[in-house]
Design an enzyme around this catalytic site. Structure first.
Site: not given
Length: 375
Positions: A120, A335, A197
């Site tokens: 991420h 996601e 998220h």
């Protein structure tokens, strides 16, 4: 940006967007909370830290409003959190193998933060930044735009990137809709894949497991992973596996099966290759239903993949604003995104999936809509 002693919009029953001070980061940055409200009482709250979705209140089958997103009570809790609760993650969502990638012959290194992988966006991704926020009008409902400038070399990524996400809340006869519209531009070639998220529980975070929720994923293929949770490169058929969610399947039905892929990830933490979604093709990606509350969530997107994460690494250390711990399996993520590690895999950048490398003069745009109904 307003000072930390005033609210940009005064609170009133008729206000579409209310902005208040949520707190300060350890660096002294002011974090604001922007609440989008509809006349029915449904609402969404977004934080400038991480452009995070902190709350989404919608009715259940009895018309009672309740939150379906796991949020935290204050800035300190978000800074202590390692689960990316509600945040917009980037510059590249999901994992980059070894944190390394090459663009136009030059290798770049992102600081690893998930074993040997960069997750991420690396050690300090977009989830930890304070975004600039402003109310925007003229749409179908109250909306806020959040913007972030990521400088050249930020976490090892090339080029200055201007990223934005617009949250719009609306409702009609088909339900309550939360749209997330993303946009980005760059002055040098760089990979881009942003997603949200949010952790979801249609009965309310901290009120019990999501194992009895039923899930549909519009995908006949998924991406098996290795021990580092990096895709092996195979686009595997879901038929006859615990990964077949083409018809409603109880999440807990196979969660503890001795399937090698489930054992590697401690549950579901995989990307599904969506049948009908991709660049220029927006369609239903997922449908999540809870018999207990009567709520149904439908996710529509133009992204080629969706990462279904069953909350395997939640420990209970994160607590909702009501003080309820969110433990393993108490919430899940859906996601929408590019295929993981696509920057290192040409096959994952084919025309049907779209190229994750954004170049100067191009505009990266994508849209995901969460629609909630009850019955």
């Amino acid at each position: 940006m307003p000072s930390d002693t005033t609210a940009e919009n005064p609170s009133s029953p008729d206000a579409a967007v209310t902005r208040t001070v949520f707190g300060r980061t350890l660096r002294g940055e002011v974090v604001h909370r922007l609440e989008l409200r509809l006349p029915s009482g449904a609402s969404a709250a977004v934080l400038t830290r991480g452009a995070a979705l902190q709350q989404l209140r919608v009715p259940d089958r009895d018309g009672t409003l309740g939150d379906v997103v796991a949020g935290l009570a204050d800035v300190a809790a978000y800074e202590a959190d390692t689960g990316y609760l509600g945040a917009v993650v980037g510059r590249v969502a999901n994992r980059i193998a070894g944190g390394r990638f090459t663009v136009d012959g030059t290798e770049h290194q992102v600081p690893v933060n998930d074993g040997a992988q960069a997750l991420h966006g690396g050690v300090e991704g977009f989830d930890q930044r304070v975004w600039h926020a402003e109310e925007v009008g003229g749409g179908t409902g109250p909306a806020v735009r959040l913007r972030l400038v990521s400088p050249d070399g930020d976490m090892g990524f090339p080029g200055e990137l201007l990223a934005e996400v617009v949250y719009t809340l609306s409702e009609d006869a088909s339900g309550v809709h939360l749209e997330l519209a993303y946009r980005a531009g760059t002055d040098a070639a760089t990979p881009v894949s942003l997603t949200n998220h949010a952790y979801l529980n249609l009965d309310g975070p901290g009120t019990g497991s999501i194992e009895d929720h039923e899930l549909v994923l519009a995908a006949g293929r998924y991406l098996p992973v290795d021990g580092g949770l990096i895709p092996t490169g195979e686009l595997a058929d879901v038929t006859g596996t615990p990964f077949d969610f083409r018809t409603p399947r109880r999440i807990g039905a196979s969660l503890r099966d001795a399937d090698p892929q489930l054992l590697l990830a401690g549950g579901y933490d995989h990307n599904w290759v969506l049948d009908d979604c991709g660049p220029g093709r927006s369609a239903t990606a997922a449908v999540l239903t809870s018999a207990r509350s009567g709520r149904t969530l439908t996710v529509t997107t133009d992204r080629p993949g969706v990462q279904f994460y069953s909350g395997n690494f939640l420990t209970g250390s994160a607590r909702t604003p009501q003080g309820r711990p969110v433990r393993q399996g108490d919430a899940l993520c859906l996601e929408t995104q590019a295929l993981p590690d696509a920057v290192n895999r040409p096959a994952f950048r084919a025309e049907e999936f779209g190229d994750v490398v954004l170049r100067p003069g191009q505009v990266w745009e994508t849209r995901t809509v969460l629609t909630l109904t009850a019955g």
